[in-house]
Design a protein around this motif. Structure first.
Motif, PDB file in Angstrom:
ATOM      1  N   PHE A 122       0.815  -1.215   0.000  1.00 42.73           N
ATOM      2  CA  PHE A 122       0.000   0.000   0.000  1.00 42.73           C
ATOM      3  C   PHE A 122       0.850   1.267   0.000  1.00 42.73           C
ATOM      4  O   PHE A 122       0.373   2.345   0.354  1.00 42.73           O
ATOM      5  N   GLY A 123       2.122   1.121  -0.393  1.00 42.92           N
ATOM      6  CA  GLY A 123       2.978   2.263  -0.663  1.00 42.92           C
ATOM      7  C   GLY A 123       3.004   3.302   0.431  1.00 42.92           C
ATOM      8  O   GLY A 123       3.307   3.029   1.589  1.00 42.92           O
ATOM      9  N   SER A 124       2.656   4.539   0.046  1.00 38.29           N
ATOM     10  CA  SER A 124       2.769   5.676   0.962  1.00 38.29           C
ATOM     11  C   SER A 124       1.526   5.903   1.805  1.00 38.29           C
ATOM     12  O   SER A 124       1.417   6.922   2.483  1.00 38.29           O
ATOM     13  N   ILE A 125       0.588   4.958   1.786  1.00 38.06           N
ATOM     14  CA  ILE A 125      -0.592   5.067   2.647  1.00 38.06           C
ATOM     15  C   ILE A 125      -0.157   4.898   4.109  1.00 38.06           C
ATOM     16  O   ILE A 125       0.598   3.992   4.444  1.00 38.06           O
ATOM     17  N   ASP A 172      -3.902   3.831  10.546  1.00 38.04           N
ATOM     18  CA  ASP A 172      -3.944   3.910  12.009  1.00 38.04           C
ATOM     19  C   ASP A 172      -3.621   2.560  12.655  1.00 38.04           C
ATOM     20  O   ASP A 172      -2.933   2.492  13.669  1.00 38.04           O
ATOM     21  N   ASP A 173      -4.138   1.469  12.045  1.00 37.00           N
ATOM     22  CA  ASP A 173      -4.016   0.144  12.664  1.00 37.00           C
ATOM     23  C   ASP A 173      -3.290  -0.798  11.705  1.00 37.00           C
ATOM     24  O   ASP A 173      -3.911  -1.602  11.001  1.00 37.00           O
ATOM     25  N   ALA A 174      -1.971  -0.673  11.669  1.00 28.80           N
ATOM     26  CA  ALA A 174      -1.180  -1.515  10.774  1.00 28.80           C
ATOM     27  C   ALA A 174      -1.206  -2.981  11.208  1.00 28.80           C
ATOM     28  O   ALA A 174      -1.132  -3.891  10.370  1.00 28.80           O
ATOM     29  N   GLU A 175      -1.333  -3.245  12.503  1.00 29.52           N
ATOM     30  CA  GLU A 175      -1.352  -4.631  12.983  1.00 29.52           C
ATOM     31  C   GLU A 175      -2.599  -5.359  12.480  1.00 29.52           C
ATOM     32  O   GLU A 175      -2.528  -6.510  12.054  1.00 29.52           O
ATOM     33  N   ARG A 176      -3.736  -4.689  12.529  1.00 31.66           N
ATOM     34  CA  ARG A 176      -4.971  -5.316  12.049  1.00 31.66           C
ATOM     35  C   ARG A 176      -4.873  -5.607  10.553  1.00 31.66           C
ATOM     36  O   ARG A 176      -5.264  -6.689  10.095  1.00 31.66           O
ATOM     37  N   MET A 177      -4.335  -4.652   9.779  1.00 30.28           N
ATOM     38  CA  MET A 177      -4.186  -4.877   8.351  1.00 30.28           C
ATOM     39  C   MET A 177      -3.246  -6.046   8.084  1.00 30.28           C
ATOM     40  O   MET A 177      -3.517  -6.892   7.216  1.00 30.28           O
ATOM     41  N   GLY A 215       5.931  -0.606   3.378  1.00 32.06           N
ATOM     42  CA  GLY A 215       5.358   0.706   3.113  1.00 32.06           C
ATOM     43  C   GLY A 215       5.515   1.675   4.263  1.00 32.06           C
ATOM     44  O   GLY A 215       6.225   1.413   5.246  1.00 32.06           O
ATOM     45  N   TRP A 216       4.833   2.818   4.142  1.00 34.31           N
ATOM     46  CA  TRP A 216       4.923   3.849   5.178  1.00 34.31           C
ATOM     47  C   TRP A 216       4.199   3.445   6.456  1.00 34.31           C
ATOM     48  O   TRP A 216       4.425   4.034   7.504  1.00 34.31           O
ATOM     49  N   SER A 217       3.337   2.418   6.378  1.00 37.80           N
ATOM     50  CA  SER A 217       2.615   1.968   7.570  1.00 37.80           C
ATOM     51  C   SER A 217       3.389   0.916   8.358  1.00 37.80           C
ATOM     52  O   SER A 217       2.933   0.474   9.414  1.00 37.80           O
TER      53      SER A 217
END
Length: 810
Positions: free
Chosen positions: A365-368, A371-376, A396-398
């Protein structure tokens, strides 16, 4: 090394007019008296007997549009584009120009313009990339000048994920972020303007823009072009021009009684109107303070670029999304911008992962910024395991995947997509135009998980081409629908569709086509110096009114003044592409009411400042500056109250009634005469006379000819329609003529007074041009040392001979 040293020394020697060329945020602070906490527009409602339109901001960042009409009623939209003649249809060679490229967005937005910049450099232009500070190394390592405009893209991306599209959510409104983001927008506007006239921040080499290329979210583009009077060319990866072919990417059509094509067309204006409503005060404050330009009227702002027919190049493959038939000649669809594939060697971990099994699925997801990178991360891993496939997941940035381990999943840092996508089976990403293009070019089926902007649009286009499933909004993403999407991407149907698109895209050369588009829309004849055609004209020499003014480049002007052929006091700044932003008038009632509302607004703001001045002083008295701040605020408010009424009474209101009457026939399909522009008191009298004479002539002749023409086309029904038009013309034509006798001369007098001396902005441009001209003169001296005095003398002889030929009487 010696040449570079001389360039820097030359820049330092002539650079005396700009004390601080670096665009730091603290240099760009907006004026304190703006209303930075002004709430955004969440809903627009327009009701009438014929139609009802509602535009509401959604949580997913798009504008929900309801367009309801009376039964059987169609809403008129323009049947064809205005005629547009391509200025340089022969694509004759352009003079060498200083081109500034203004970009707001992520790295994926910047990268395509680096490929375009390389093509422009090969055509001889000097290219400056103006974008966010964080991309400095990315730009300079690609071999371009860089100018920082402020704004943190990671912060902007996080804000956009929370508040996708054009309207912030309620939580953001209450947190005070609105004021902060509006100030950031102001600083970026100011940074874009500084990128047009200020020296290089690193080496002090002077620069003045002679052409502007920009993506629409930079917002400053048309205003900078107006201040400089130079050509502007917009380029973008998502549809921004009204069309019946598909709706605006930020529009979600909820319900409509109009036909789909009409709804599609109107969605662009409605989304633009909401966007402009939220930015109008910021843009107009910046225009007033930094550009010395009048404010853009509220109804004119959303359609500026379309009304001016600013050339537009869309950076996607026409094989993927063809150019709509209702887009005019000023709009081109050229193909995706691909840079040269970077040299890349994978590290051992990536190399062995790719060799240890079948091609993996790519997910990133690149530069997106989420808030919740763990859930993703958990969703992605669950879907990959459910499909039984291997995967490469871009951090990515997340920072996805922190602390996670799976033998079938590789969490990857930065890696060029051009190389990586050759080694994967399919791709799952956010739908950025560049990533989408790279996946399709490599024939990879694609699943789009959109967050905001044009991402959903690209997902819909991919689904329509059967090269991937329908887009899955990130808030709706779960392991089941993602697993289903990946399974579809691995089917022969999706693979074959992607291969077909790839084969067509490889026939494109988007960068070269975009360069041709840019050059074909340049007004080359007006850009050229009259004596040195390869040089851009920047000065106008007009000593005698009997002779046609000479357009001169810096080089020609310097040589002529050095040889005492002309005097510098007769020079004026030259604008090869002047821009006039006119208020759009449709009828006298709406025109007059819009002026009245504007007057009331300005008067109310002034009235409020008169009373807020003492309050601010009371709050600030502990700092010792309360009295001064109160006096300034009181003075500004009183000035607005007193100053708004004379101009409104003598100029704005009569002009609105005049032009409203003049343009009224356009509402029922008739064309109206163009009586020219009012630039000063003299042209004001000419336009007033034309409006008066032709108003009566056209009104009387129309009363006779309209019924006759109507009867020829539609018998008695046509006669009745023509009679109605003729009677209306008897009112509108003479009415516009009568009001115009008063309005246009006063408008001319107002413009003559305001143009009687240079504005602060014109003085800055003049200084920038003088600094740049001095620098270029020093560079020619250095060139003479390298190439010899004969080369230097030959250039002088060429200019002097050309001037003597022009100076001879006919």
């Amino acid at each position: 090394m010696a040449e570079e040293k001389r360039r820097k020394e030359g820049a330092q020697n002539v650079h005396s007019g700009f004390s601080n060329p670096v665009a730091r945020d603290d240099d760009l602070d907006p004026p304190p008296d703006n209303h930075w906490d002004e709430p955004p527009v969440y809903e627009l409602v327009e009701s009438g007997n014929r139609a009802s339109t509602t535009v509401v901001a959604q949580d997913d960042g798009r504008a929900a549009i309801s367009l309801l009409t009376a039964k059987g009623l169609s809403i008129p939209t323009p049947s064809q584009q205005k005629p547009y003649t391509i200025p340089n249809i022969s694509n004759s060679k352009s003079p060498r120009l200083n081109v500034v490229v203004q970009i707001v967005g992520s790295r994926g937005d910047v990268q395509p313009f680096l490929a375009l910049g390389r093509e422009l450099q090969s055509a001889g232009h000097r290219v400056r990339i103006a974008t966010h500070d964080v991309f400095r190394d990315f730009v300079t390592q690609a071999g371009f000048e860089f100018f920082p405009i402020g704004g943190d893209p990671s912060s902007l991306m996080a804000y956009m994920v929370k508040n996708p599209g054009i309207i912030p959510n309620f939580e953001t409104l209450m947190s005070g972020e609105i004021s902060k983001k509006r100030k950031i927008v102001y600083r970026m506007l100011e940074g874009c303007w500084r990128s047009c006239i200020e020296p290089d921040p690193e080496n002090n080499i002077p620069f003045v823009a002679e052409a502007i290329i920009a993506n629409p979210p930079s917002f400053a583009h048309v205003h900078c072009a107006q201040a400089l009077g130079v050509p502007l060319h917009l380029m973008f990866t998502m549809p921004w021009s009204p069309t019946r072919a598909f709706p605006h990417p930020l529009a979600n059509i909820v319900r409509t009684h109009a036909d789909p094509m009409t709804t599609n067309y109107l969605s662009y204006g409605l989304v633009e109107l909401m966007t402009w409503q939220g930015l109008a005060s910021v843009v107009n404050e910046w225009r007033r303070k930094s550009l010395s330009l009048d404010p853009v009227p509220i109804l004119t702002g959303p359609s500026i670029t379309e009304a001016l027919q600013i050339p537009f190049t869309y950076c996607w493959s026409p094989a993927f999304v063809p150019k709509p038939q209702d887009w005019g000649n000023h709009i081109d669809v050229c193909g995706f911008f691909f840079r040269e594939e970077p040299s890349y060697a994978p590290d051992d971990e990536l190399y062995y992962f790719l060799r240890s099994g079948p091609p993996p699925v790519y997910i990133g997801f690149g530069s997106i910024v989420m808030d919740d990178a763990e859930r993703m991360t958990a969703i992605l891993l669950a879907a990959v395991r459910a499909c039984g496939v291997r995967a490469i997941i871009s951090r990515g940035w997340s920072k996805l995947g922190n602390g996670q381990q799976d033998p079938n999943v590789l969490f990857l840092g930065d890696c060029p997509h051009e190389w990586l996508f050759k080694h994967v089976s399919c791709v799952v990403h956010h739908g950025g135009a560049g990533t989408t293009a790279c996946g399709l070019l490599n024939a990879r089926p694609t699943t789009i998980v959109p967050f905001f902007g044009d991402q959903a649009f690209w997902g819909q286009m991919i689904a329509a081409a059967r090269a991937g499933p329908s887009p899955i909004h990130h808030k709706s993403l779960n392991e089941n629908n993602l697993a289903e999407a990946i399974r579809y991407c691995l089917t022969p149907e999706a693979v074959n569709a992607a291969v077909k698109i790839s084969q067509k895209m490889k026939a494109d050369n988007g960068v070269r086509a975009a360069s041709c588009s840019f050059h074909s829309h340049l007004p080359v004849d007006t850009l050229r110096c009259d004596l040195l055609p390869d040089e851009p004209a920047v000065w106008l020499y007009a000593k005698s009114k009997k002779r046609k003014p000479l357009k001169l480049s810096d080089k020609a002007a310097f040589i002529l003044t050095e040889n005492k052929k002309i005097e510098a006091k007769h020079f004026k700044l030259y604008q090869p592409k002047p821009i006039t932003i006119e208020n759009q008038r449709w009828d006298p009632v709406s025109a007059g009411s819009s002026v009245l509302l504007g007057v009331l607004f300005d008067f109310t703001v002034g009235f409020s400042q008169v009373f807020t001045g003492p309050a601010r002083g009371f709050r600030s008295k502990e700092d010792g500056g309360g009295k001064k701040e109160a006096a300034v605020t009181f003075g500004n408010g009183f000035g607005k109250m007193v100053g708004v009424l004379p101009k409104a009474t003598l100029v704005d209101f009569p002009l609105a009634i005049t032009e409203g009457l003049h343009h009224l026939p356009r509402l029922y399909g008739d064309e109206v005469r163009n009586h020219g522009q009012v630039k000063d008191w003299k042209s004001g009298g000419v336009v007033a006379g034309k409006t008066f004479v032709y108003g009566f002539v056209d009104g009387l002749s129309g009363a006779v000819m309209q019924p006759y023409e109507g009867a020829k086309e539609g018998s008695w029904a046509g006669f009745g329609k023509g009679l109605g038009k003729g009677v209306m013309g008897l009112v509108t034509g003479p009415g516009a003529g009568m009001f115009g006798l008063f309005a246009y001369p006063f408008l001319g007098m107002y413009k003559s007074i305001s143009a009687s001396s240079l504005s602060p902005t014109e003085k800055k441009i003049l200084l920038a041009r003088q600094v740049y001209g001095s620098y270029m003169a020093r560079q020619r001296e250095y060139a003479a040392q390298d190439k010899g005095q004969e080369w230097y003398d030959a250039t002088q002889d060429l200019v002097l001979e050309a001037f003597e030929r022009r100076a001879k009487p006919d």
